[in-house]
Scaffold this motif. Sequence first.
Motif, PDB file in Angstrom:
ATOM      1  N   PHE A 121      82.464  50.075  71.486  1.00 28.49           N
ATOM      2  CA  PHE A 121      81.402  50.661  72.309  1.00 28.49           C
ATOM      3  C   PHE A 121      81.135  52.107  71.896  1.00 28.49           C
ATOM      4  O   PHE A 121      79.986  52.506  71.671  1.00 28.49           O
ATOM      5  CB  PHE A 121      81.784  50.603  73.785  1.00 28.49           C
ATOM      6  N   PHE A 122      82.183  52.916  71.804  1.00 30.28           N
ATOM      7  CA  PHE A 122      82.025  54.334  71.484  1.00 30.28           C
ATOM      8  C   PHE A 122      81.387  54.532  70.106  1.00 30.28           C
ATOM      9  O   PHE A 122      80.594  55.456  69.905  1.00 30.28           O
ATOM     10  CB  PHE A 122      83.374  55.053  71.537  1.00 30.28           C
ATOM     11  N   ILE A 123      81.733  53.682  69.159  1.00 25.93           N
ATOM     12  CA  ILE A 123      81.247  53.860  67.801  1.00 25.93           C
ATOM     13  C   ILE A 123      79.827  53.304  67.628  1.00 25.93           C
ATOM     14  O   ILE A 123      79.013  53.858  66.893  1.00 25.93           O
ATOM     15  CB  ILE A 123      82.217  53.205  66.800  1.00 25.93           C
ATOM     16  N   LEU A 124      79.513  52.220  68.336  1.00 24.09           N
ATOM     17  CA  LEU A 124      78.201  51.589  68.171  1.00 24.09           C
ATOM     18  C   LEU A 124      77.131  52.202  69.061  1.00 24.09           C
ATOM     19  O   LEU A 124      75.942  52.149  68.726  1.00 24.09           O
ATOM     20  CB  LEU A 124      78.306  50.090  68.461  1.00 24.09           C
ATOM     21  N   PHE A 125      77.533  52.774  70.191  1.00 26.02           N
ATOM     22  CA  PHE A 125      76.549  53.346  71.115  1.00 26.02           C
ATOM     23  C   PHE A 125      75.633  54.369  70.447  1.00 26.02           C
ATOM     24  O   PHE A 125      74.395  54.300  70.614  1.00 26.02           O
ATOM     25  CB  PHE A 125      77.250  53.973  72.321  1.00 26.02           C
ATOM     26  N   PRO A 126      76.160  55.355  69.670  1.00 23.23           N
ATOM     27  CA  PRO A 126      75.242  56.324  69.044  1.00 23.23           C
ATOM     28  C   PRO A 126      74.255  55.678  68.083  1.00 23.23           C
ATOM     29  O   PRO A 126      73.119  56.146  67.954  1.00 23.23           O
ATOM     30  CB  PRO A 126      76.190  57.272  68.296  1.00 23.23           C
ATOM     31  N   ILE A 127      74.666  54.607  67.401  1.00 23.86           N
ATOM     32  CA  ILE A 127      73.767  53.927  66.463  1.00 23.86           C
ATOM     33  C   ILE A 127      72.565  53.355  67.210  1.00 23.86           C
ATOM     34  O   ILE A 127      71.409  53.575  66.830  1.00 23.86           O
ATOM     35  CB  ILE A 127      74.521  52.812  65.715  1.00 23.86           C
ATOM     36  N   PHE A 128      72.857  52.617  68.278  1.00 32.98           N
ATOM     37  CA  PHE A 128      71.774  52.030  69.064  1.00 32.98           C
ATOM     38  C   PHE A 128      70.905  53.114  69.699  1.00 32.98           C
ATOM     39  O   PHE A 128      69.673  53.074  69.579  1.00 32.98           O
ATOM     40  CB  PHE A 128      72.349  51.131  70.155  1.00 32.98           C
ATOM     41  N   TYR A 129      71.518  54.053  70.360  1.00 31.93           N
ATOM     42  CA  TYR A 129      70.771  55.066  71.108  1.00 31.93           C
ATOM     43  C   TYR A 129      69.862  55.880  70.178  1.00 31.93           C
ATOM     44  O   TYR A 129      68.668  56.061  70.463  1.00 31.93           O
ATOM     45  CB  TYR A 129      71.742  55.990  71.844  1.00 31.93           C
ATOM     46  N   ASN A 130      70.411  56.352  69.071  1.00 30.86           N
ATOM     47  CA  ASN A 130      69.625  57.181  68.155  1.00 30.86           C
ATOM     48  C   ASN A 130      68.479  56.382  67.531  1.00 30.86           C
ATOM     49  O   ASN A 130      67.372  56.900  67.373  1.00 30.86           O
ATOM     50  CB  ASN A 130      70.523  57.745  67.051  1.00 30.86           C
TER      51      ASN A 130
END
Length: 243
Positions: A121-130
């Motif tokens: 979650f922590f690693i993939l969240f910035p990818i999706f959000y950005n």
Amino acid sequence: MKKEHGITILILLTIWQVLSMSVHNDILIPYPLDVLMDFLHLLTTKIFYMSIFSTIYRVFIGFLISFMVALVLSIIANRFKFFRNLFEPIQILTKSIPNISYIIITLVWLGSEKSVSIICFFILFPIFYNNFIFSMDSEPQDLKDVERIYPESFIELTRVKTLPMLYPTILSSSKMAFGLGFKVGVMAEILGQVKVGIGKQLYLARINLDTTSLFAWTIVIICICFIIDYLFNQFINRKSNGG
């Protein structure tokens, strides 16, 4: 598979065979045939399928949570400038923290079994959000002008405009994120020493100096990543062709 891909694989296998014959030590570089036989043997074992299911399940949970949270927060941030400014420090923080820090800290807090999904979650969240924010920021100005002239409710605007606009970004981001999440999940399993998972099998192979098994499980990871990539490509191509 393209002809050039087959040539590349053949060259790599030849180099592997030459190196293994030169070293003649299966702890350092096992023979390709031995790795293939070990891989085929894995296909007949129960732990093979249990490990794959456990790892994919953990990764999928983290993937799904990060996708849903990022989608909701990005839509809200795009609509309301106050919330965008509010989320911005979190966005910068999640992008700046090294992946290994996420893994170690989460393992300390939660232990091995619960940590893999949270790490993903922590690693993939910035990818999706950005990616979602960038896609919405790239909306043509004439569409924004029309929206101001004919305002709709936030929910209706999200349903008829924002989600359809984000659809290509959702597909491309999901393809990249799931592949990355799978590799990160395996690494987290190795460090966390989970009871069942691909990472557990890699850890056992390492401590037993079973390099042949280590190579065989690495091939398993490559095959799974290839299958995931292939399925996403097929789905994306079908949707782009109107299927």
